[in-house]
Each structure stands twice: as C-alpha cells, then as structure tokens.
Design a protein around this motif. Structure first.
Motif, PDB file in Angstrom:
ATOM      1  N   LYS A  68     -26.636 -10.193  -7.828  1.00 19.88           N
ATOM      2  CA  LYS A  68     -26.520 -11.637  -8.075  1.00 19.88           C
ATOM      3  C   LYS A  68     -25.778 -11.947  -9.371  1.00 19.88           C
ATOM      4  CE  LYS A  68     -28.786 -13.023  -4.419  1.00 19.88           C
ATOM      5  NZ  LYS A  68     -30.010 -12.361  -4.088  1.00 19.88           N
ATOM      6  N   LEU A  69     -26.161 -11.313 -10.464  1.00 23.34           N
ATOM      7  CA  LEU A  69     -25.562 -11.666 -11.759  1.00 23.34           C
ATOM      8  C   LEU A  69     -24.098 -11.221 -11.844  1.00 23.34           C
ATOM      9  CD1 LEU A  69     -26.087 -12.880 -14.617  1.00 23.34           C
ATOM     10  CD2 LEU A  69     -26.505 -10.532 -15.387  1.00 23.34           C
ATOM     11  N   ALA A  70     -23.833  -9.963 -11.532  1.00 22.33           N
ATOM     12  CA  ALA A  70     -22.464  -9.447 -11.689  1.00 22.33           C
ATOM     13  C   ALA A  70     -21.444 -10.300 -10.916  1.00 22.33           C
ATOM     14  CB  ALA A  70     -22.399  -7.975 -11.290  1.00 22.33           C
ATOM     15  N   PRO A  71     -21.723 -10.654  -9.635  1.00 24.73           N
ATOM     16  CA  PRO A  71     -20.753 -11.481  -8.908  1.00 24.73           C
ATOM     17  C   PRO A  71     -20.504 -12.852  -9.544  1.00 24.73           C
ATOM     18  CG  PRO A  71     -22.234 -10.395  -7.370  1.00 24.73           C
ATOM     19  CD  PRO A  71     -22.790 -10.154  -8.745  1.00 24.73           C
ATOM     20  N   GLN A  72     -21.488 -13.388 -10.288  1.00 28.23           N
ATOM     21  CA  GLN A  72     -21.272 -14.676 -10.968  1.00 28.23           C
ATOM     22  C   GLN A  72     -20.156 -14.579 -11.995  1.00 28.23           C
ATOM     23  OE1 GLN A  72     -24.716 -16.458 -12.798  1.00 28.23           O
ATOM     24  NE2 GLN A  72     -26.002 -16.089 -11.031  1.00 28.23           N
ATOM     25  N   ILE A  92     -17.417  -9.997 -10.768  1.00 26.63           N
ATOM     26  CA  ILE A  92     -17.508  -8.539 -10.575  1.00 26.63           C
ATOM     27  C   ILE A  92     -18.020  -8.300  -9.157  1.00 26.63           C
ATOM     28  CG2 ILE A  92     -18.667  -6.426 -11.337  1.00 26.63           C
ATOM     29  CD1 ILE A  92     -19.004  -8.106 -14.102  1.00 26.63           C
ATOM     30  N   GLN A  93     -17.279  -7.511  -8.388  1.00 25.55           N
ATOM     31  CA  GLN A  93     -17.708  -7.207  -7.019  1.00 25.55           C
ATOM     32  C   GLN A  93     -18.807  -6.155  -7.055  1.00 25.55           C
ATOM     33  OE1 GLN A  93     -13.588  -6.188  -5.623  1.00 25.55           O
ATOM     34  NE2 GLN A  93     -14.511  -6.866  -3.698  1.00 25.55           N
ATOM     35  N   ALA A  94     -19.735  -6.229  -6.107  1.00 21.81           N
ATOM     36  CA  ALA A  94     -20.826  -5.252  -6.061  1.00 21.81           C
ATOM     37  C   ALA A  94     -21.026  -4.750  -4.642  1.00 21.81           C
ATOM     38  CB  ALA A  94     -22.115  -5.877  -6.572  1.00 21.81           C
ATOM     39  N   THR A  95     -21.240  -3.452  -4.489  1.00 19.52           N
ATOM     40  CA  THR A  95     -21.576  -2.865  -3.190  1.00 19.52           C
ATOM     41  C   THR A  95     -22.843  -2.047  -3.363  1.00 19.52           C
ATOM     42  OG1 THR A  95     -19.216  -2.658  -2.672  1.00 19.52           O
ATOM     43  CG2 THR A  95     -20.752  -1.401  -1.303  1.00 19.52           C
TER      44      THR A  95
END
Ligand code: PLP
Length: 398
Positions: free
Chosen positions: A126-130, A133-136
């Motif tokens: 949740k935080l990184a994409p704000q 930053i893409q997350a997998t």
C-alpha cells in the motif's frame, strides 16, 4: 572513553559480545551502561561546533542523529550480527520502513515474499505504490516465482524467514544470489529467527532488520528496532533518510534493549527448549491437525532449516478444527496469555486470522495457509511442566 582493559572484542564469543560489546564508559567508570537522556550536546567554542557540523571533528550533535546510549546499542547489535554499521529505530516498523523506502524512488520496483508481518505487507503493498514504486508479492518459498517477478526496474527484494505465523522458511542464499544477478539488494526481516539462529548477512543478504520489541527486549517493556548493513550502505543509502525523517530510538529504550541483549542467549535457548517440548506435545494430540515447528523433522522444509538456521524457534504454529476450537483452546489456557506480541518471557498465544492478519482478505489468508483454525504460540520462560499442563488442559477443553 572505551574500556581500557578491553582486548580484542572481535575474538569474543557471542555471549561475551552481548554483555560487553559496544560499552563506552564515562569518566565515572560506571559498571552498567550510562543513560544519556539528552536531546542535544554543547560545544567548547563556536569553532568546535563548526568543525563538528562540517564532519571534521568527532562528536555528537543532536540525538535525532546519534546519542551515546543509542550508539552502544547499535555497536552491540553490530558485534552480534557481524555487521559493520547499524541505525537503531523507535520500532521494528520504523526500521522496516526506513530500510525499504530509503533505497527506492518513483519508478522503481520491489519484490517481496507475500508471507509478511501485517504492517510490513502494508508498507510494500500500500505505502510504496503511493510514491510511484511498483510492488509484486510472490510465494517466497518458490524460487521460480522470485525470478518471474523480476523487471528491468527491480531494485529491492524483501523477505521474512521463518514467516509469521506459519513458520515457512525462505532460502535466503538463493534469493540473495538472484537479487545480486540483477543488481538489486536483499532486505531480510530476521525477527522470528533471532540474531542467534540465523545470519542473513553471511547468507548474502545486504540489509538485516529487527523489531527489537520482540526477543531483544523480550520482557514486554519497550518498542525498538534496528537496521544493520555495511558502513557504505548505512552512510550512502540510509543515513540522510534517517537523520531527516527522525525514526530515532530514545536513549531510555536503547538502555532497556542493552540490558535485554545481556540475557538474550539464555532466554532464547530456554524459550526454544520450551517451544520444542510444546510442539512435541501438540503433535501427539488427535485434536491438532498439523504442527509447524522449524526444529522438527516433519517441518515441510526441514532440510533448508538445517542448512540455514542453527536451531528451531521460540514459536510454534498449529492448526485446530476451525475458529470455535481455536477460541475454545485460547480461552481455556490459564498460564499462557492471549496477546499478539511474541518473543516475550511470558508465553503468549494468538489467533492470526482474527487479529494480526485480519486485514488480509480470506483469499490472501488461504494462500498463506492461515485458516481459521491456525493458532500461533510464542513460548516464554515459565517452567515447562506448567506450560505442558496448560496446553493439555486447553486441548482437553475442546
Ligand atoms: C513485530 C514485528 C515487526 C514490527 O515491529 P514493531 O516493533 O512492532 O514495530 C516487524 N516484523 C516482524 C517479523 C515482527 O514480528
């Protein structure tokens, strides 16, 4: 002033490092580490303030950057972990957030094992994409899944092993090798293994993080965290982020954690013996569908556990038949307390599906093996006879 009688601390065995490592005595020569409850520091002259700010003279400036009691804790953690440098933080989550966010920019990509402590998963998902930053998220035990998740912009791999609450084990060396092939770094949350049973830096990880709230304090007194890595990584990647965003550890809590480190090996060894006995008792009960304990030969990854860890764990996970059995079990306990903390001197039990992992969807919980019957048990320092009797009583009650 360093101890004038200290010989060569790097020759010391871990238990000795945990009692003496990092100690810096004031002019009074106190036995126990001094608690420097100060925000700031004064200078002999304007020139000396100028030199310190310019980095030309050694010395403390402000406790958000560094404090003598906090430095002792950082140095003792370095001595234990075999790390060059560390930064202590106000909580484990402050450590995880700083270690991850300080090295990522908008447009970067992070790959993390999906079996993460709830708040760690929130930071990644949740935080990184704000911040662009893409997350997998991947199944951390599946090396092919890590590989398949790699993109040209992948910069950080993040994992926890053993995982919370199902005590899955991730092959740290294999994931580190994969990260390094593409120039990414690997951050390992080593809370469940403790610094005594698993050495991520030796296995190839670039950064290790702890919630010191858990076994390092181990007596339910304070929150704390720490990030450990090379001097270069701490200086170049993390220090500015840390200094300007201010997740600093308080000197009082650093002092408490220093005291915790003195007894860490004794506590963790006894808690592990208690956990192994509890796992064996649970495995014998017909009411228990499965027991997961990294120290048992029936752990799904027993061979990897042997390769990567020097002992099992202070935690046991097991599965009963659904929520009502799990609640009945918890409510029948008399010695073991219901709490979501872990690594404590007090034995603690938690029902992950309705507490620590309640924010995950049912589907996500199923993917992690967290059914409504899963119970997590953190073994403390009570007499093992009382603990086994408590478990027996609770099993009989359901
Ligand atoms: C508890 C925990 C954290 C967070 O630590 P706090 O000190 O509560 O902020 C992070 N990772 C793991 C694996 C934990 O168990």
């Amino acid at each position: 002033m360093t101890n004038p009688r200290a010989k060569n601390p790097s020759d010391w065995k871990p238990a000795t490092r945990l009692v003496h490592g990092g100690t810096t005595r004031s002019g009074f020569g106190e036995t126990s580490e001094a608690m420097y409850l100060t925000q700031g520091f004064v200078y002999d002259s304007a020139e000396s303030a100028e030199a310190r700010f310019a980095g030309e003279a050694e010395g403390y400036i402000y406790s958000r950057y560094a404090n003598p009691t906090v430095s002792m804790f950082e140095k003792r953690m370095c001595a234990l972990e075999g790390a060059e440098a560390a930064l202590a933080t106000s909580s484990g989550m402050a450590a995880v957030t700083a270690a991850i966010m300080c090295q990522l920019r908008a447009g970067d990509h992070i790959v993390a094992a999906r079996a993460l402590f709830g708040s760690c998963r929130w930071v990644v998902e949740k935080l990184a994409p704000q911040y662009g930053i893409q997350a997998t998220l991947v199944d951390g035990t599946d090396l092919a899944a890590w590989k398949a998740a790699i993109q040209p912009n992948t910069k950080v791999f993040f994992l926890e092993s053993p995982t919370n609450p199902t005590l899955e084990v991730v092959d740290i060396k294999a994931v580190a090798d994969l990260a390094h092939e593409i120039g990414a770094s690997l951050v390992v949350d080593n809370v469940f293994a403790t610094p005594l049973y698993q050495k991520p830096l030796e296995l190839g990880a670039d950064v290790v993080v702890y919630s010191a709230t858990k076994h390092i304090d181990g007596q339910g007194r304070c929150l704390g965290g720490v990030v450990l890595s090379t001097q270069e990584w701490i200086t170049e990647k993390m220090f500015d982020f840390f200094r300007h965003t201010g997740p600093s550890l308080s000197p009082f809590n650093a002092w408490t954690l220093l005291k915790g480190l003195e007894t860490l090996p004794l506590r963790v060894a006894q808690q592990t013996r208690n956990a192994a006995s509890a796992a064996d008792l649970l495995a014998q009960s017909s009411k228990v569908k499965r027991v997961i304990y990294p120290g048992r030969s029936d752990h799904p990854q027993a061979e990897l556990v042997k390769r990567q860890m020097s002992a099992g764990s202070t935690l046991v996970a097991f599965e009963l038949d659904g929520k009502s059995q799990a609640f009945g079990f918890e409510n029948a306990l008399e010695v073991i307390q219901i709490s979501n903390n872990l690594g404590d001197a007090k034995s603690l039990v938690t029902h992950p599906a309705t507490t620590t992992h309640k924010n995950l969807s049912k589907e996500d919980r199923d993917a992690l093996g967290i059914s409504d019957g899963v119970v997590r048990l953190s073994l403390g320092l009570e007499d093992i006879d009382d603990l086994l009797a408590d478990l027996d009583r609770a099993l009989a009650a359901i």
